[in-house]
Design an enzyme around this catalytic site. Structure first.
Site, mmCIF file in Angstrom:
data_model
loop_
_atom_site.group_PDB
_atom_site.id
_atom_site.type_symbol
_atom_site.label_atom_id
_atom_site.label_comp_id
_atom_site.label_asym_id
_atom_site.label_seq_id
_atom_site.Cartn_x
_atom_site.Cartn_y
_atom_site.Cartn_z
ATOM 1 N N LYS A 94 0.872 -1.180 0.000
ATOM 2 C CA LYS A 94 0.000 0.000 0.000
ATOM 3 C C LYS A 94 0.903 1.223 0.000
ATOM 4 O O LYS A 94 1.680 1.443 0.932
ATOM 5 C CB LYS A 94 -0.903 0.001 1.232
ATOM 6 N N LYS B 269 -2.084 -1.587 -3.896
ATOM 7 C CA LYS B 269 -2.952 -0.414 -3.865
ATOM 8 C C LYS B 269 -2.121 0.842 -3.957
ATOM 9 O O LYS B 269 -1.148 0.960 -3.200
ATOM 10 C CB LYS B 269 -3.739 -0.442 -2.548
HETATM 11 C C1 PBG Z 1 -7.399 3.713 5.392
HETATM 12 C C2 PBG Z 1 -7.745 3.427 3.969
HETATM 13 C C3 PBG Z 1 -7.566 4.318 2.921
HETATM 14 C C4 PBG Z 1 -8.097 3.735 1.778
HETATM 15 C C5 PBG Z 1 -8.589 2.473 2.144
HETATM 16 N N1 PBG Z 1 -8.350 2.290 3.512
HETATM 17 C C6 PBG Z 1 -7.016 5.693 2.930
HETATM 18 C C7 PBG Z 1 -5.656 5.934 3.454
HETATM 19 O O1 PBG Z 1 -4.859 5.027 3.664
HETATM 20 O O2 PBG Z 1 -5.376 7.097 3.695
HETATM 21 C C8 PBG Z 1 -8.127 4.396 0.443
HETATM 22 C C9 PBG Z 1 -9.117 3.887 -0.543
HETATM 23 C C10 PBG Z 1 -9.359 4.787 -1.702
HETATM 24 O O3 PBG Z 1 -8.698 5.840 -1.883
HETATM 25 O O4 PBG Z 1 -10.243 4.444 -2.495
HETATM 26 N N2 PBG Z 1 -6.917 2.722 6.162
#
Ligand code: PBG
Length: 327
Positions: free
Chosen positions: A196, A249
């Protein structure tokens, strides 16, 4: 011309193109992320046109419609009321909280729908970070992992099929696995957000949930977009720690990472087409610059071709409806 090899022969008709197509996409590959809130209102999300923050009833209905189109799973993102946000994020493990109530309602209405939950503290944390924040502004890894264990157990007790830690703390997959197993939840799966990245593509999502960090950024736990080998290191750890599914992601800008993980692990790979990817398509379509149905399909087939077994996408229901209509 004397050309014994003519690749165009394999493209000459719809029938032949069907036969030689290498990548398949059907609703069974998709996971539908859904936002929801307390109360009875269904609120359009300003930062994500076409998406809604559902009431619990609205959530159950929307999930049911997607499931009826063949979408096997949803992933849940709650908007937690400000008064429940604290520095210890304790509300994340409350059995009467919004997420456990949503899980129970969804499993009751749609027993065959797989319910996936996000395990991270940001919706519950007054600091807006995925982990606990110390007084001097550091993200506390091991203390956070202990809370994530409680959050995952809370989701399992409510009936979640898969918990998906998105927090990027070190060691959380092993810790969650052992907490689940000790409590008798060995059937609950872990979909780990393995690679991520610290991405600007999450901006619209944080708008949807009012979950932006109060101070600083997420770069001490989410990955540097410049790094690919580091994703392999995270993948090896998550696999060893007992993850069932690995996730990359965002998806579209990180197709190389999907392919590298695909080649490095036998585990299923998920890819998350995130809010910024969604918004870029929606904005260009709203301006009249792109054909929505075609661009959505191409964005998803590209992610599958890169090696993703499953895709989390805000287009899951819309694309699946179009897929059925074309049949
Ligand atoms: C937070 C989380 C995020 C997303 C999914 N879970 C945002 C972040 O890490 O700041 C982002 C999903 C998206 O942008 O569609 N744990």
């Amino acid at each position: 011309m004397h050309l014994p090899v003519r690749p165009r022969r394999n493209r000459q008709s719809p029938a032949i193109r069907d036969l030689v197509r290498e990548t398949d996409l059907n609703p069974g590959h998709l996971i539908y992320p859904l936002f929801f809130q307390e109360g009875t209102e269904n609120t359009p999300i300003a930062s994500m046109p076409g998406c809604t923050r559902w009431s619990l009833d609205g959530l159950v209905k929307e999930a049911g419609e997607a499931h009826a189109l063949g979408v096997p799973a949803v992933v849940l993102f709650p908007r937690i009321p400000d008064e429940l946000k604290t520095r210890d994020a304790a509300a994340c493990a409350a059995d009467d909280g919004l997420v456990p109530r949503a899980i129970r309602a969804l499993k009751k209405a749609h027993p065959s729908l797989a319910v996936i939950t996000d395990v991270a503290l940001d919706p519950y944390n007054s600091d807006g970070h995925d982990g606990l924040v110390s007084d001097d502004g550091r993200i506390l890894n091991d203390e956070t992992v202990a809370v994530l264990q409680q959050q995952a157990l809370c989701h399992a007790r409510a009936g979640a099929d898969i918990v998906a830690p998105s927090d990027m703390m070190d060691g959380r997959v092993a810790a969650i696995r052992s907490a689940l197993d000790e409590a008798g939840f060995e059937a609950v799966s872990i979909m780990s957000y393995t690679a991520k990245y610290a991405s600007a593509y999450y901006g619209p999502f944080r708008g949807a949930l009012d979950s932006a960090p109060r101070a600083g950024d997420k770069k001490t736990y989410q990955m540097d977009p410049a790094n690919a080998r580091e994703a392999l290191r995270e993948a090896a750890l998550d696999e060893a720690e007992g993850a069932d599914i690995l996730m990359v992601k965002p998806a579209g800008p990180y197709l190389d990472i999907i392919t590298r993980l695909r080649d490095a692990t036998p585990l299923p790979i998920a890819a998350y087409q995130v809010s910024g990817e969604y918004l870029m398509i929606k904005s260009a379509v709203a301006a009249g610059w792109l054909d929505e149905a075609k661009i959505v399909h191409e964005s998803l087939i590209g992610i599958r071709r890169a090696g993703a077994d499953m895709i989390l996408t805000y287009f899951a229901k819309q694309w699946s409806a179009a897929w059925h209509a074309a049949r």
